[in-house]
Design an enzyme around this catalytic site. Structure first.
Site, PDB file in Angstrom:
ATOM      1  N   SER A  27       0.843  -1.195   0.000  1.00  8.43           N
ATOM      2  CA  SER A  27       0.000   0.000   0.000  1.00  8.43           C
ATOM      3  C   SER A  27       0.879   1.246   0.000  1.00  8.43           C
ATOM      4  O   SER A  27       1.666   1.462   0.931  1.00  8.43           O
ATOM      5  CB  SER A  27      -0.902   0.019   1.238  1.00  8.43           C
ATOM      6  OG  SER A  27      -1.450   1.318   1.382  1.00  8.43           O
ATOM      7  N   HIS A  84      -0.948  -0.946  -4.411  1.00  8.30           N
ATOM      8  CA  HIS A  84      -2.284  -0.643  -3.884  1.00  8.30           C
ATOM      9  C   HIS A  84      -2.346   0.847  -3.550  1.00  8.30           C
ATOM     10  O   HIS A  84      -1.526   1.353  -2.779  1.00  8.30           O
ATOM     11  CB  HIS A  84      -2.503  -1.510  -2.645  1.00  8.30           C
ATOM     12  CG  HIS A  84      -3.853  -1.396  -2.017  1.00  8.30           C
ATOM     13  ND1 HIS A  84      -4.954  -2.076  -2.483  1.00  8.30           N
ATOM     14  CD2 HIS A  84      -4.279  -0.705  -0.926  1.00  8.30           C
ATOM     15  CE1 HIS A  84      -6.001  -1.807  -1.711  1.00  8.30           C
ATOM     16  NE2 HIS A  84      -5.615  -0.967  -0.757  1.00  8.30           N
ATOM     17  N   ASP A 113      -4.477   3.760  -1.941  1.00  9.35           N
ATOM     18  CA  ASP A 113      -5.582   4.031  -1.017  1.00  9.35           C
ATOM     19  C   ASP A 113      -6.063   5.473  -1.163  1.00  9.35           C
ATOM     20  O   ASP A 113      -5.400   6.400  -0.711  1.00  9.35           O
ATOM     21  CB  ASP A 113      -5.122   3.783   0.422  1.00  9.35           C
ATOM     22  CG  ASP A 113      -5.053   2.309   0.763  1.00  9.35           C
ATOM     23  OD1 ASP A 113      -6.062   1.614   0.544  1.00  9.35           O
ATOM     24  OD2 ASP A 113      -3.989   1.851   1.236  1.00  9.35           O
ATOM     25  N   MET A 163      -8.680   8.314  -0.158  1.00 10.02           N
ATOM     26  CA  MET A 163      -9.585   8.649   0.965  1.00 10.02           C
ATOM     27  C   MET A 163     -10.030  10.100   0.836  1.00 10.02           C
ATOM     28  O   MET A 163      -9.206  10.980   0.575  1.00 10.02           O
ATOM     29  CB  MET A 163      -8.839   8.492   2.288  1.00 10.02           C
ATOM     30  CG  MET A 163      -8.247   7.119   2.498  1.00 10.02           C
ATOM     31  SD  MET A 163      -7.313   7.083   4.042  1.00 10.02           S
ATOM     32  CE  MET A 163      -6.743   5.383   4.035  1.00 10.02           C
ATOM     33  N   HIS A 189      -8.015   1.606  -4.438  1.00  9.74           N
ATOM     34  CA  HIS A 189      -9.027   1.296  -3.416  1.00  9.74           C
ATOM     35  C   HIS A 189      -9.708   2.611  -3.041  1.00  9.74           C
ATOM     36  O   HIS A 189      -9.125   3.435  -2.336  1.00  9.74           O
ATOM     37  CB  HIS A 189      -8.293   0.645  -2.227  1.00  9.74           C
ATOM     38  CG  HIS A 189      -9.170   0.376  -1.039  1.00  9.74           C
ATOM     39  ND1 HIS A 189      -8.647   0.081   0.204  1.00  9.74           N
ATOM     40  CD2 HIS A 189     -10.522   0.336  -0.902  1.00  9.74           C
ATOM     41  CE1 HIS A 189      -9.646  -0.119   1.059  1.00  9.74           C
ATOM     42  NE2 HIS A 189     -10.790   0.033   0.410  1.00  9.74           N
ATOM     43  N   MET A 236     -11.928   4.740  -1.068  1.00 14.51           N
ATOM     44  CA  MET A 236     -12.678   4.927   0.183  1.00 14.51           C
ATOM     45  C   MET A 236     -13.270   6.324   0.121  1.00 14.51           C
ATOM     46  O   MET A 236     -12.839   7.247   0.820  1.00 14.51           O
ATOM     47  CB  MET A 236     -11.720   4.763   1.376  1.00 14.51           C
ATOM     48  CG  MET A 236     -11.289   3.315   1.587  1.00 14.51           C
ATOM     49  SD  MET A 236      -9.803   3.183   2.591  1.00 14.51           S
ATOM     50  CE  MET A 236      -8.559   3.354   1.320  1.00 14.51           C
ATOM     51  N   MET A 294     -11.840  -6.181   4.237  1.00 19.41           N
ATOM     52  CA  MET A 294     -11.031  -5.305   5.092  1.00 19.41           C
ATOM     53  C   MET A 294     -10.764  -5.997   6.430  1.00 19.41           C
ATOM     54  O   MET A 294     -11.687  -6.478   7.077  1.00 19.41           O
ATOM     55  CB  MET A 294     -11.765  -3.979   5.358  1.00 19.41           C
ATOM     56  CG  MET A 294     -11.881  -3.046   4.155  1.00 19.41           C
ATOM     57  SD  MET A 294     -10.306  -2.557   3.397  1.00 19.41           S
ATOM     58  CE  MET A 294      -9.434  -1.832   4.784  1.00 19.41           C
ATOM     59  N   GLY A 315      -9.083   3.730   6.931  1.00 19.92           N
ATOM     60  CA  GLY A 315      -8.790   5.126   7.238  1.00 19.92           C
ATOM     61  C   GLY A 315      -7.307   5.358   7.520  1.00 19.92           C
ATOM     62  O   GLY A 315      -6.775   6.394   7.161  1.00 19.92           O
ATOM     63  N   PHE A 316      -6.687   4.382   8.144  1.00 22.12           N
ATOM     64  CA  PHE A 316      -5.293   4.570   8.550  1.00 22.12           C
ATOM     65  C   PHE A 316      -4.486   3.287   8.381  1.00 22.12           C
ATOM     66  O   PHE A 316      -5.031   2.196   8.564  1.00 22.12           O
ATOM     67  CB  PHE A 316      -5.226   5.012  10.019  1.00 22.12           C
ATOM     68  CG  PHE A 316      -5.909   6.330  10.258  1.00 22.12           C
ATOM     69  CD1 PHE A 316      -5.225   7.526  10.089  1.00 22.12           C
ATOM     70  CD2 PHE A 316      -7.257   6.364  10.598  1.00 22.12           C
ATOM     71  CE1 PHE A 316      -5.868   8.745  10.272  1.00 22.12           C
ATOM     72  CE2 PHE A 316      -7.916   7.578  10.780  1.00 22.12           C
ATOM     73  CZ  PHE A 316      -7.217   8.772  10.616  1.00 22.12           C
ATOM     74  N   GLY A 317      -3.210   3.462   8.059  1.00 24.13           N
ATOM     75  CA  GLY A 317      -2.294   2.337   8.043  1.00 24.13           C
ATOM     76  C   GLY A 317      -1.837   2.039   9.463  1.00 24.13           C
ATOM     77  O   GLY A 317      -2.136   2.784  10.399  1.00 24.13           O
ATOM     78  N   ASP A 373      -6.936  -6.679   3.347  1.00 26.03           N
ATOM     79  CA  ASP A 373      -6.251  -5.389   3.467  1.00 26.03           C
ATOM     80  C   ASP A 373      -6.318  -4.894   4.907  1.00 26.03           C
ATOM     81  O   ASP A 373      -7.412  -4.690   5.438  1.00 26.03           O
ATOM     82  CB  ASP A 373      -6.957  -4.390   2.524  1.00 26.03           C
ATOM     83  CG  ASP A 373      -6.322  -3.006   2.521  1.00 26.03           C
ATOM     84  OD1 ASP A 373      -5.259  -2.825   3.148  1.00 26.03           O
ATOM     85  OD2 ASP A 373      -6.907  -2.116   1.875  1.00 26.03           O
ATOM     86  N   GLY A 374      -5.127  -4.707   5.500  1.00 27.57           N
ATOM     87  CA  GLY A 374      -5.050  -4.067   6.803  1.00 27.57           C
ATOM     88  C   GLY A 374      -4.376  -4.922   7.862  1.00 27.57           C
ATOM     89  O   GLY A 374      -4.822  -6.029   8.159  1.00 27.57           O
ATOM     90  N   GLY A 375      -3.254  -4.435   8.362  1.00 29.74           N
ATOM     91  CA  GLY A 375      -2.583  -5.112   9.475  1.00 29.74           C
ATOM     92  C   GLY A 375      -1.919  -6.425   9.107  1.00 29.74           C
ATOM     93  O   GLY A 375      -1.750  -7.288   9.968  1.00 29.74           O
ATOM     94  N   SER A 398       2.521  -1.003   6.115  1.00 31.37           N
ATOM     95  CA  SER A 398       3.609  -0.861   7.091  1.00 31.37           C
ATOM     96  C   SER A 398       4.620  -1.988   6.995  1.00 31.37           C
ATOM     97  O   SER A 398       5.827  -1.758   7.085  1.00 31.37           O
ATOM     98  CB  SER A 398       3.037  -0.845   8.510  1.00 31.37           C
ATOM     99  OG  SER A 398       1.936   0.004   8.575  1.00 31.37           O
TER     100      SER A 398
HETATM  101  C1  DX5 Z   1      -6.653   1.189   5.309  1.00 34.56           C
HETATM  102  C2  DX5 Z   1      -6.063   0.924   3.937  1.00 34.56           C
HETATM  103  C3  DX5 Z   1      -5.016  -0.126   3.918  1.00 34.56           C
HETATM  104  C4  DX5 Z   1      -3.940   0.059   4.935  1.00 34.56           C
HETATM  105  C5  DX5 Z   1      -2.808  -0.893   4.787  1.00 34.56           C
HETATM  106  O1  DX5 Z   1      -7.594   2.196   5.210  1.00 34.56           O
HETATM  107  O2  DX5 Z   1      -7.071   0.549   3.039  1.00 34.56           O
HETATM  108  O3  DX5 Z   1      -4.545  -0.331   2.616  1.00 34.56           O
HETATM  109  O4  DX5 Z   1      -3.480   1.359   4.969  1.00 34.56           O
HETATM  110  O5  DX5 Z   1      -1.780  -0.528   5.647  1.00 34.56           O
HETATM  111  P1  DX5 Z   1      -1.212  -1.490   6.793  1.00 34.56           P
HETATM  112  O6  DX5 Z   1      -0.674  -2.692   6.097  1.00 34.56           O
HETATM  113  O7  DX5 Z   1      -0.176  -0.657   7.461  1.00 34.56           O
HETATM  114  O8  DX5 Z   1      -2.373  -1.857   7.689  1.00 34.56           O
HETATM  115 ZN    ZN Z   2      -6.546  -0.293   0.984  1.00 33.72          ZN
END
Ligand code: DX5
Ligand code: ZN
Length: 216
Positions: free
Chosen positions: A6, A31, A33, A35, A66, A68, A139, A144-146, A177-179, A200
């Site tokens: 991402s 990817h 993102d 927003m 993606h 959002m 998800m 919203g946040f990484g 996607d996420g974490g 991350s």
């Molecule tokens: C969250 C995003 C993700 C996210 C991925 O809103 O859609 O793509 O930032 O980042 P990590 O891998 O750090 O969770």
């Molecule tokens: Zn994403």
């Protein structure tokens, strides 16, 4: 397993170089993102930055946007023009946006289409769209946040989608996607995921190539 770093986690001061760094490290997709500060509580970047990334990478690089955002239908032509290969919209906009029409519009632009489902949304919401998509995005954080923690309870949705796909003889990709990092990747794979987004754990790793290899 496809790995899609991402760009949200990259160094925005040199976003084009960062995109190429990820590709050279073995990323299958990038990817992006997007927003809007309304659908999610954050603002990232829009179609002009997506186009800048397109112009920074080799022609064959696969760009996965993606969205959002509240109005993916309204902004769709700008992301098409920006050269995206996949455009994913959120099922939570059902009732506000004609999702069937927007998915069809993405495909008729010659682009693959995806439908995303948030952790709090039941997986049943995406079932009516399975025959119309190239990908379902499950998800594994509240978007919203990484840098958030992986929510393992969403793995049940992935298993359900894998079963529904087989039962219906469909071939959409299941993305998560996420974490996600090397610890979560095997859980995602065992549940049925085909593509993992990782921010991350890739861009902030000491060795991105090793981080991607370990997830694969
Ligand atoms: C969250 C995003 C993700 C996210 C991925 O809103 O859609 O793509 O930032 O980042 P990590 O891998 O750090 O969770
Ligand atoms: Zn994403």
């Amino acid at each position: 397993m496809l790995i899609a770093p991402s760009m949200l986690a990259c160094d925005f001061r040199r976003i084009g170089e960062e995109a190429n760094r990820a590709l050279q490290a073995g990323a299958d997709w990038l990817h992006l993102d997007v927003m809007d500060g309304s659908f999610v509580d954050n603002i990232s970047f829009g179609p002009d930055i997506c186009a800048a990334i397109r112009h920074s990478v080799p022609d064959g690089a696969f760009l996965d946007a993606h969205l959002m955002i509240d109005a993916p239908d309204h902004y769709l032509p700008r992301f098409v023009k920006a050269g995206m290969n996949m455009i994913t919209i959120h099922v939570e906009r059902e009732g506000h946006v004609d999702l069937h029409a927007t998915l069809a519009a993405i495909r008729s632009a010659g682009i693959q289409c995806g439908l995303a489902v948030n952790p709090a949304t039941p997986v049943e919401k995406v079932l009516p769209y399975l025959a119309e998509v190239d990908m379902i995005l499950v998800m594994s954080v509240v978007p919203g946040f990484g840098g958030q923690s992986f929510m393992s309870e969403v793995l049940d949705k992935v298993r359900r989608l894998r079963d529904e796909r087989e039962a219906a003889g469909l071939s959409f990709i299941i993305q998560m996607d996420g974490g996600i990092g090397a610890t979560q990747a095997p859980l995602c794979r065992d549940a049925g995921a085909d593509c993992l987004v990782a921010g991350s754990s890739t861009f902030k790793a000491p060795d991105m190539a090793e981080a991607i290899r370990s997830m694969k």
